[in-house]
Design a protein around this motif. Structure first.
Motif, PDB file in Angstrom:
ATOM      1  N   MET A  26       0.843  -1.168   0.000  1.00 13.18           N
ATOM      2  CA  MET A  26       0.000   0.000   0.000  1.00 13.18           C
ATOM      3  C   MET A  26       0.898   1.245   0.000  1.00 13.18           C
ATOM      4  O   MET A  26       1.815   1.348   0.808  1.00 13.18           O
ATOM      5  CB  MET A  26      -0.891  -0.018   1.242  1.00 13.18           C
ATOM      6  N   LEU A  27       0.620   2.146  -0.885  1.00 18.06           N
ATOM      7  CA  LEU A  27       1.411   3.358  -1.029  1.00 18.06           C
ATOM      8  C   LEU A  27       0.676   4.527  -0.385  1.00 18.06           C
ATOM      9  O   LEU A  27      -0.485   4.772  -0.660  1.00 18.06           O
ATOM     10  CB  LEU A  27       1.656   3.648  -2.506  1.00 18.06           C
ATOM     11  N   HIS A  28       1.362   5.209   0.529  1.00 21.59           N
ATOM     12  CA  HIS A  28       0.779   6.370   1.198  1.00 21.59           C
ATOM     13  C   HIS A  28       1.778   7.513   1.147  1.00 21.59           C
ATOM     14  O   HIS A  28       2.849   7.415   1.742  1.00 21.59           O
ATOM     15  CB  HIS A  28       0.417   6.039   2.644  1.00 21.59           C
ATOM     16  N   GLN A  29       1.466   8.534   0.423  1.00 18.82           N
ATOM     17  CA  GLN A  29       2.326   9.702   0.257  1.00 18.82           C
ATOM     18  C   GLN A  29       3.742   9.309  -0.173  1.00 18.82           C
ATOM     19  O   GLN A  29       4.733   9.812   0.346  1.00 18.82           O
ATOM     20  CB  GLN A  29       2.364  10.528   1.538  1.00 18.82           C
ATOM     21  N   GLY A  30       3.835   8.396  -1.126  1.00 18.38           N
ATOM     22  CA  GLY A  30       5.125   8.010  -1.677  1.00 18.38           C
ATOM     23  C   GLY A  30       5.913   7.003  -0.864  1.00 18.38           C
ATOM     24  O   GLY A  30       7.031   6.677  -1.208  1.00 18.38           O
ATOM     25  N   VAL A  31       5.349   6.495   0.230  1.00 15.74           N
ATOM     26  CA  VAL A  31       6.056   5.539   1.083  1.00 15.74           C
ATOM     27  C   VAL A  31       5.200   4.284   1.236  1.00 15.74           C
ATOM     28  O   VAL A  31       4.015   4.362   1.531  1.00 15.74           O
ATOM     29  CB  VAL A  31       6.329   6.143   2.480  1.00 15.74           C
ATOM     30  N   TYR A  32       5.814   3.139   1.015  1.00 16.11           N
ATOM     31  CA  TYR A  32       5.111   1.879   1.193  1.00 16.11           C
ATOM     32  C   TYR A  32       5.026   1.545   2.679  1.00 16.11           C
ATOM     33  O   TYR A  32       6.033   1.617   3.397  1.00 16.11           O
ATOM     34  CB  TYR A  32       5.819   0.741   0.456  1.00 16.11           C
ATOM     35  N   LEU A  33       3.835   1.185   3.133  1.00 18.98           N
ATOM     36  CA  LEU A  33       3.638   0.881   4.547  1.00 18.98           C
ATOM     37  C   LEU A  33       4.437  -0.343   4.982  1.00 18.98           C
ATOM     38  O   LEU A  33       4.883  -0.412   6.127  1.00 18.98           O
ATOM     39  CB  LEU A  33       2.157   0.702   4.852  1.00 18.98           C
ATOM     40  N   GLU A  34       4.649  -1.288   4.069  1.00 22.66           N
ATOM     41  CA  GLU A  34       5.449  -2.459   4.401  1.00 22.66           C
ATOM     42  C   GLU A  34       6.884  -2.045   4.728  1.00 22.66           C
ATOM     43  O   GLU A  34       7.524  -2.617   5.598  1.00 22.66           O
ATOM     44  CB  GLU A  34       5.450  -3.469   3.246  1.00 22.66           C
ATOM     45  N   ARG A  35       7.396  -1.044   4.022  1.00 29.41           N
ATOM     46  CA  ARG A  35       8.756  -0.549   4.272  1.00 29.41           C
ATOM     47  C   ARG A  35       8.841   0.091   5.655  1.00 29.41           C
ATOM     48  O   ARG A  35       9.809  -0.106   6.395  1.00 29.41           O
ATOM     49  CB  ARG A  35       9.124   0.464   3.183  1.00 29.41           C
ATOM     50  N   ILE A  36       7.814   0.850   6.022  1.00 27.62           N
ATOM     51  CA  ILE A  36       7.787   1.481   7.343  1.00 27.62           C
ATOM     52  C   ILE A  36       7.738   0.414   8.430  1.00 27.62           C
ATOM     53  O   ILE A  36       8.450   0.499   9.428  1.00 27.62           O
ATOM     54  CB  ILE A  36       6.585   2.438   7.466  1.00 27.62           C
ATOM     55  N   ARG A  37       6.915  -0.613   8.225  1.00 31.46           N
ATOM     56  CA  ARG A  37       6.813  -1.694   9.210  1.00 31.46           C
ATOM     57  C   ARG A  37       8.153  -2.411   9.346  1.00 31.46           C
ATOM     58  O   ARG A  37       8.614  -2.705  10.452  1.00 31.46           O
ATOM     59  CB  ARG A  37       5.726  -2.686   8.814  1.00 31.46           C
ATOM     60  N   GLY A  38       8.808  -2.706   8.223  1.00 29.57           N
ATOM     61  CA  GLY A  38      10.102  -3.371   8.261  1.00 29.57           C
ATOM     62  C   GLY A  38      11.148  -2.543   8.987  1.00 29.57           C
ATOM     63  O   GLY A  38      11.923  -3.063   9.787  1.00 29.57           O
ATOM     64  N   ASP A  39      11.147  -1.235   8.722  1.00 25.96           N
ATOM     65  CA  ASP A  39      12.084  -0.356   9.423  1.00 25.96           C
ATOM     66  C   ASP A  39      11.811  -0.343  10.914  1.00 25.96           C
ATOM     67  O   ASP A  39      12.733  -0.340  11.732  1.00 25.96           O
ATOM     68  CB  ASP A  39      12.008   1.070   8.872  1.00 25.96           C
ATOM     69  N   ARG A  40      10.546  -0.342  11.279  1.00 26.81           N
ATOM     70  CA  ARG A  40      10.175  -0.340  12.698  1.00 26.81           C
ATOM     71  C   ARG A  40      10.631  -1.632  13.381  1.00 26.81           C
ATOM     72  O   ARG A  40      11.160  -1.615  14.490  1.00 26.81           O
ATOM     73  CB  ARG A  40       8.656  -0.170  12.824  1.00 26.81           C
ATOM     74  N   ILE A  41      10.449  -2.753  12.709  1.00 29.97           N
ATOM     75  CA  ILE A  41      10.876  -4.044  13.272  1.00 29.97           C
ATOM     76  C   ILE A  41      12.385  -4.048  13.482  1.00 29.97           C
ATOM     77  O   ILE A  41      12.874  -4.442  14.540  1.00 29.97           O
ATOM     78  CB  ILE A  41      10.432  -5.211  12.376  1.00 29.97           C
ATOM     79  N   LEU A  42      13.131  -3.583  12.476  1.00 33.97           N
ATOM     80  CA  LEU A  42      14.592  -3.575  12.601  1.00 33.97           C
ATOM     81  C   LEU A  42      15.063  -2.593  13.664  1.00 33.97           C
ATOM     82  O   LEU A  42      16.091  -2.805  14.307  1.00 33.97           O
ATOM     83  CB  LEU A  42      15.246  -3.264  11.257  1.00 33.97           C
ATOM     84  N   HIS A  43      14.313  -1.523  13.876  1.00 34.78           N
ATOM     85  CA  HIS A  43      14.659  -0.570  14.923  1.00 34.78           C
ATOM     86  C   HIS A  43      14.394  -1.148  16.314  1.00 34.78           C
ATOM     87  O   HIS A  43      15.160  -0.937  17.245  1.00 34.78           O
ATOM     88  CB  HIS A  43      13.865   0.721  14.731  1.00 34.78           C
ATOM     89  N   GLU A  44      13.304  -1.892  16.460  1.00 31.31           N
ATOM     90  CA  GLU A  44      12.919  -2.448  17.753  1.00 31.31           C
ATOM     91  C   GLU A  44      13.586  -3.785  18.061  1.00 31.31           C
ATOM     92  O   GLU A  44      13.686  -4.171  19.223  1.00 31.31           O
ATOM     93  CB  GLU A  44      11.396  -2.641  17.818  1.00 31.31           C
ATOM     94  N   ALA A  45      14.057  -4.503  17.053  1.00 34.48           N
ATOM     95  CA  ALA A  45      14.614  -5.842  17.264  1.00 34.48           C
ATOM     96  C   ALA A  45      15.740  -5.880  18.290  1.00 34.48           C
ATOM     97  O   ALA A  45      15.738  -6.745  19.168  1.00 34.48           O
ATOM     98  CB  ALA A  45      15.072  -6.441  15.941  1.00 34.48           C
ATOM     99  N   PRO A  46      16.720  -4.982  18.252  1.00 32.51           N
ATOM    100  CA  PRO A  46      17.773  -5.031  19.275  1.00 32.51           C
ATOM    101  C   PRO A  46      17.232  -4.806  20.691  1.00 32.51           C
ATOM    102  O   PRO A  46      17.793  -5.309  21.657  1.00 32.51           O
ATOM    103  CB  PRO A  46      18.723  -3.897  18.869  1.00 32.51           C
TER     104      PRO A  46
END
Length: 75
Positions: free
Chosen positions: A1-21
């Protein structure tokens, strides 16, 4: 899903990688926290372990060896 030029899956993946440690890059912790499959949790945990190893060089000045899925006890 594209929202204002950013894919929500990309945001979720970034969030997971940020929280994983924070949860220890353990797939057993990541899976329930982010409601993901075991396979996805292993993949994210491996990536997070590599990111942590790259950002925390060993005392000798060299970066630690990247983790592999088999090194964390998973087949």
């Amino acid at each position: 899903m594209l929202h204002q030029g950013v894919y929500l899956e990309r945001i979720r993946g970034d969030r997971i990688l940020h929280e994983a440690p924070t949860v220890g890059t353990d797939p057993l912790c990541l899976a329930p926290v982010f409601n993901m499959s075991r396979t996805a949790a292993i993949r994210y945990a491996t990536i997070a372990q590599n990111l942590v190893a790259e950002s925390n060089p060993s005392p000798g000045g060299e970066a630690q060896a990247p983790a592999t899925p088999s090194s964390n006890g998973w087949p």
